[in-house]
Every structure is written in structure tokens, then in C-alpha cells.
Motif scaffolding. Structure first.
Motif, PDB file in Angstrom:
ATOM      1  N   SER A  54      -0.117  -6.251   2.929  1.00 28.90           N
ATOM      2  CA  SER A  54      -0.472  -4.937   3.459  1.00 28.90           C
ATOM      3  C   SER A  54       0.057  -4.740   4.868  1.00 28.90           C
ATOM      4  O   SER A  54       0.346  -3.608   5.271  1.00 28.90           O
ATOM      5  CB  SER A  54      -1.993  -4.761   3.425  1.00 28.90           C
ATOM      6  OG  SER A  54      -2.603  -5.750   4.245  1.00 28.90           O
ATOM      7  N   ALA A  55       0.198  -5.804   5.651  1.00 29.06           N
ATOM      8  CA  ALA A  55       0.755  -5.668   7.000  1.00 29.06           C
ATOM      9  C   ALA A  55       2.214  -5.224   6.925  1.00 29.06           C
ATOM     10  O   ALA A  55       2.668  -4.400   7.721  1.00 29.06           O
ATOM     11  CB  ALA A  55       0.638  -6.982   7.761  1.00 29.06           C
ATOM     12  N   LEU A  58       2.255  -1.525   6.020  1.00 30.15           N
ATOM     13  CA  LEU A  58       1.930  -0.697   7.181  1.00 30.15           C
ATOM     14  C   LEU A  58       3.118  -0.612   8.131  1.00 30.15           C
ATOM     15  O   LEU A  58       3.438   0.465   8.631  1.00 30.15           O
ATOM     16  CB  LEU A  58       0.698  -1.247   7.908  1.00 30.15           C
ATOM     17  CG  LEU A  58       0.286  -0.493   9.178  1.00 30.15           C
ATOM     18  CD1 LEU A  58      -0.080   0.954   8.856  1.00 30.15           C
ATOM     19  CD2 LEU A  58      -0.841  -1.201   9.875  1.00 30.15           C
ATOM     20  N   ALA A  59       3.790  -1.721   8.361  1.00 30.45           N
ATOM     21  CA  ALA A  59       4.959  -1.720   9.245  1.00 30.45           C
ATOM     22  C   ALA A  59       6.055  -0.839   8.668  1.00 30.45           C
ATOM     23  O   ALA A  59       6.711  -0.081   9.403  1.00 30.45           O
ATOM     24  CB  ALA A  59       5.463  -3.143   9.447  1.00 30.45           C
ATOM     25  N   ARG A  60       6.250  -0.904   7.357  1.00 28.13           N
ATOM     26  CA  ARG A  60       7.268  -0.057   6.725  1.00 28.13           C
ATOM     27  C   ARG A  60       6.877   1.412   6.841  1.00 28.13           C
ATOM     28  O   ARG A  60       7.714   2.267   7.133  1.00 28.13           O
ATOM     29  CB  ARG A  60       7.436  -0.450   5.271  1.00 28.13           C
ATOM     30  CG  ARG A  60       8.454   0.397   4.552  1.00 28.13           C
ATOM     31  CD  ARG A  60       8.644  -0.016   3.129  1.00 28.13           C
ATOM     32  NE  ARG A  60       9.579   0.904   2.494  1.00 28.13           N
ATOM     33  CZ  ARG A  60       9.745   1.008   1.202  1.00 28.13           C
ATOM     34  NH1 ARG A  60       9.061   0.249   0.384  1.00 28.13           N
ATOM     35  NH2 ARG A  60      10.597   1.867   0.707  1.00 28.13           N
ATOM     36  N   PHE A  61       5.625   1.726   6.637  1.00 27.55           N
ATOM     37  CA  PHE A  61       5.154   3.104   6.765  1.00 27.55           C
ATOM     38  C   PHE A  61       5.395   3.628   8.173  1.00 27.55           C
ATOM     39  O   PHE A  61       5.874   4.746   8.365  1.00 27.55           O
ATOM     40  CB  PHE A  61       3.668   3.196   6.405  1.00 27.55           C
ATOM     41  CG  PHE A  61       3.075   4.545   6.683  1.00 27.55           C
ATOM     42  CD1 PHE A  61       3.355   5.616   5.856  1.00 27.55           C
ATOM     43  CD2 PHE A  61       2.241   4.740   7.775  1.00 27.55           C
ATOM     44  CE1 PHE A  61       2.810   6.863   6.117  1.00 27.55           C
ATOM     45  CE2 PHE A  61       1.694   5.979   8.037  1.00 27.55           C
ATOM     46  CZ  PHE A  61       1.987   7.046   7.203  1.00 27.55           C
TER      47      PHE A  61
END
Length: 70
Positions: A54-55, A58-61
Motif C-alpha cells: 500500500s505504501a 500511495l507513492a504512485r498515486f
């Protein structure tokens, strides 16, 4: 008096020897839509390989968020 060589035929092209015939192009009757192209893959569209977690999501988002969403 000129020392230039005598002009020869200008359109002389190297020809294939008479004992070896020139290869003829082959016709291919396969369906081109059956083959996968680069656009059929995620990498063809510039997608990143899945990194998992999930980290990483989130970084990709946050990396791909348009500027008007900041």
C-alpha cells in the motif's frame, strides 16, 4: 588536354549473378490482429510494473496526481 577519365554509363548498378536468382518477396496471409503489439501490454502504454504494497500504491498515486488536485 585533360587527364580526367572518360565518362562511363551513369546508371550502371551491380546486378546479381545470373546463376543466383533474386529472392522474391513472400506473401503472408496471417491475420495481423492475432499477433500481440506493444500497445497491447501495460508497458506499451507507459505503465509501471506492479511493485506491491500500500505504501508503493500511495507513492504512485501521489506521483501521478494531476496538478489541479494538489
Amino acid at each position: 588536354m585533360s587527364t580526367a577519365p572518360a565518362p562511363g554509363p551513369r546508371d550502371a548498378e551491380p546486378t546479381t549473378p545470373p546463376d543466383r536468382p533474386r529472392p522474391r518477396p513472400a506473401l503472408i496471409f496471417d491475420d495481423p490482429l492475432d499477433q500481440q503489439s506493444a500497445d497491447d501490454t501495460d508497458q506499451g502504454w507507459g505503465e509501471r510494473a506492479p511493485s506491491g504494497g500500500s505504501a508503493a500504491d500511495l507513492a504512485r498515486f501521489l506521483d501521478e496526481k494531476p496538478p489541479h488536485h494538489i
